[in-house]
Design a protein around this motif. Sequence first.
Motif, short mmCIF file in Angstrom:
data_model
loop_
_atom_site.label_atom_id
_atom_site.label_comp_id
_atom_site.label_asym_id
_atom_site.label_seq_id
_atom_site.Cartn_x
_atom_site.Cartn_y
_atom_site.Cartn_z
N ILE A 24 5.17 -7.52 -3.97
CA ILE A 24 6.59 -7.82 -4.17
C ILE A 24 6.94 -7.86 -5.65
O ILE A 24 7.98 -7.32 -6.08
CB ILE A 24 6.97 -9.14 -3.47
N GLY A 25 6.10 -8.49 -6.47
CA GLY A 25 6.38 -8.59 -7.89
C GLY A 25 6.45 -7.23 -8.57
O GLY A 25 7.38 -6.93 -9.33
N ALA A 26 5.48 -6.38 -8.27
CA ALA A 26 5.44 -5.04 -8.87
C ALA A 26 6.28 -4.03 -8.11
O ALA A 26 6.46 -2.90 -8.57
CB ALA A 26 4.00 -4.56 -8.94
N LYS A 27 6.78 -4.44 -6.93
CA LYS A 27 7.56 -3.54 -6.06
C LYS A 27 6.77 -2.26 -5.78
O LYS A 27 7.28 -1.14 -5.89
CB LYS A 27 8.92 -3.22 -6.67
N GLN A 28 5.49 -2.43 -5.43
CA GLN A 28 4.57 -1.30 -5.34
C GLN A 28 3.95 -1.21 -3.95
O GLN A 28 3.43 -2.18 -3.41
CB GLN A 28 3.47 -1.42 -6.40
N PHE A 29 4.00 0.00 -3.39
CA PHE A 29 3.38 0.32 -2.11
C PHE A 29 2.02 0.97 -2.36
O PHE A 29 1.86 1.79 -3.28
CB PHE A 29 4.28 1.29 -1.34
N SER A 30 1.03 0.64 -1.52
CA SER A 30 -0.27 1.31 -1.61
C SER A 30 -0.93 1.32 -0.24
O SER A 30 -0.70 0.44 0.59
CB SER A 30 -1.19 0.63 -2.63
N ARG A 31 -1.75 2.34 -0.02
CA ARG A 31 -2.55 2.39 1.20
C ARG A 31 -3.74 1.46 1.04
O ARG A 31 -4.40 1.47 0.01
CB ARG A 31 -3.02 3.81 1.48
N ALA A 32 -4.03 0.68 2.08
CA ALA A 32 -5.11 -0.29 1.97
C ALA A 32 -6.33 0.06 2.82
O ALA A 32 -7.46 -0.07 2.36
CB ALA A 32 -4.61 -1.68 2.37
N LEU A 33 -6.11 0.53 4.06
CA LEU A 33 -7.24 0.82 4.94
C LEU A 33 -6.83 1.83 6.00
O LEU A 33 -5.84 1.64 6.70
CB LEU A 33 -7.73 -0.46 5.63
N GLU A 34 -7.59 2.91 6.11
CA GLU A 34 -7.40 3.90 7.16
C GLU A 34 -8.69 4.03 7.96
O GLU A 34 -9.78 3.99 7.39
CB GLU A 34 -7.01 5.25 6.55
N ILE A 35 -8.56 4.19 9.26
CA ILE A 35 -9.71 4.38 10.15
C ILE A 35 -9.53 5.75 10.80
O ILE A 35 -8.59 5.95 11.58
CB ILE A 35 -9.81 3.26 11.19
N ALA A 36 -10.39 6.67 10.49
CA ALA A 36 -10.22 8.07 10.87
C ALA A 36 -10.05 8.23 12.38
O ALA A 36 -10.85 7.72 13.17
CB ALA A 36 -11.43 8.88 10.40
N GLY A 37 -8.99 8.94 12.78
CA GLY A 37 -8.76 9.26 14.17
C GLY A 37 -8.26 8.12 15.03
O GLY A 37 -8.10 8.27 16.24
N GLU A 38 -8.00 6.95 14.44
CA GLU A 38 -7.52 5.79 15.18
C GLU A 38 -6.23 5.29 14.56
O GLU A 38 -6.05 5.34 13.35
CB GLU A 38 -8.58 4.67 15.19
N SER A 39 -5.34 4.79 15.39
CA SER A 39 -4.09 4.20 14.92
C SER A 39 -4.20 2.69 14.93
O SER A 39 -4.50 2.09 15.98
CB SER A 39 -2.91 4.63 15.80
#
Length: 596
Positions: free
Chosen positions: A232-247
């Motif tokens: 919120i402070g930096a107003k910044q979006f980032s990807r944190a964790l992806e699991i291949a082939g799963e939602s």
Amino acid sequence: MINFPKPTVEQFFRTYMISDFTVSRDEKRLIFSSNLNGNVNLWAMDLPAGFPYLFAQRDESVSFIKIDPENRFVLVGYDKDGDENHQIFGLPYAGGLPQPLLTGEPDEKYFFSHLSEDGKRLYYMTSKGNPTYLNTRVHNLEDGSDRLLLEGVEGVTELSAVSDNEEAFVYSRAFANTYVTSFVKIGDEMHNLTPDATKVHIASDPVFTDDSTVYFVTNYDSEYSYVAKFDIGAKQFSRALEIAGESVESLKWHKESAAFYITTEKGVADSLYRVDAEMENLQKLDAPVDIIEKIQVTKSGSLYLLGKSSTVPHNIFRLENGAEWTRLTKNIVLGLESDDMVEPDVVTYNSFDGMEIEALLFRAKPENDNGHTIFWPHGGPQAAERKSFRSMFQCFLNRGYSVFAPNFRGSTDYGASFVKLVEQDWGEGPRLDCLAGIEWLFDEGISDRDKLFLVGGSYGGYMALLLHGRHPEYFKAVVDIFGVSDLFTFYNSVPEHWKPMMERWIGNPERDKERFIKDTPTTYLDGMVKPMLVIQGAKDPRVVKEESDQIVAKLRDAGRDVEYLVLDDEGHGFSRKENEIAVYSRMLDFLAKHQG
């Protein structure tokens, strides 16, 4: 020896449904909603182990359960006869008869969002004053004061998360099932959690790890949902964790151990994970069921789970200290073991355009097999048939019917592009996927061409009507359970807060008039020549009773063989056990009558 008869219909339907649960902060009480006594009520168990006892009597469906952190009271949401106009009631911690807390006119909705850490402020959404987009309000439980937090505009707006200091709020705004944006609001400042809110994507299930950091689930710029972070402070979006082939489906934060618990979906089953705050050291946990409907992690680190599998009805489990799962409820099919029932085969086939479609095939056991197959298009349509217990399936399998359930285009759990394929195409691509599945059944020798029944509910009921009208040669008889019969009337009859989503979901009846006509079941009344059973809940707010009334009347006027069963005290489903037993007994009689 004693010869016992075949299990009755009632045995399969004496399993009970558990729709929700919660555990008190001190882990001394588990409260869950269930139709254990025939109607949905609240039940409780005193932990670590105890006998279920009636906690609150109202005989109505429950939308949420929340225990005050200090065990002074319990909050619960109820509707009336399945009308889905949920309102908020209060109970003493000892249980009893629910008392109205936030209620209004019968058609008004009050949806729970959040209870403050001290149990004094209740955050909620309501249709009062804004039935289309909803307003968010906060109610002071000490002095009864109530104030507006946010007026919903543009899309259906819901409060999704509140920071511990109650100064930052995350709201979701839904434009369609596949288009849900989220934004954080602090004072007068608002910031979207994803970089571009105009892109069609989902951003949901937010959690605050501290007052300035939000983790959430999104499929922004991705086929599959993943965990993202917003500073919120930096107003910044980032990807944190992806699991291949799963939602990623749900995200729970455990402050005491600084860890996340994550559930994911892939095709017909779910998985469960634990990961640390840095999103490293991902650990897959063995789940006790195939389908996970809810998890709750307590301050002590115990993990509670509600779920089911193809041959295991709803049950609640507990995992302590990473040891073995303990089943807290014993919800079973009366007089049967899991081995007495049928696990599905997961199969695939190619559709008309070469697209691969996954399906579940439940084969009747040889000693029961009557040679007939039930083709089951699932509801939704943006849902899926999964390894989930259905009393209907297991009962019909026991009576000798095999069941085939395809996850046609538009089904969830196969990527963002796949689920969007049904939008503004309810009746072409999914219908042709179903036809390809039927031909696959014939080609593989699983079903004979003269021994196929068609049964569907909700969107599946719509598809059953459409397939019947356009392709009656495939079926012996048809069962429609609260299915849409006319896209024009359906468009105008849905609940008010659904209307902002209808354009993307099915289209516009004026602009898309020709397609609406082509994809409307009543266009094909001349083809509906096979015997039919139509089932409808009188209080259904999603597919209103008039949808079934009109097609039954037209078919009867044409001299067709149509049976019609209306349940006066049900909505879009069956919450009352006696109604459920009556419906499926009627269905079995109908199918048996038309086997010849």
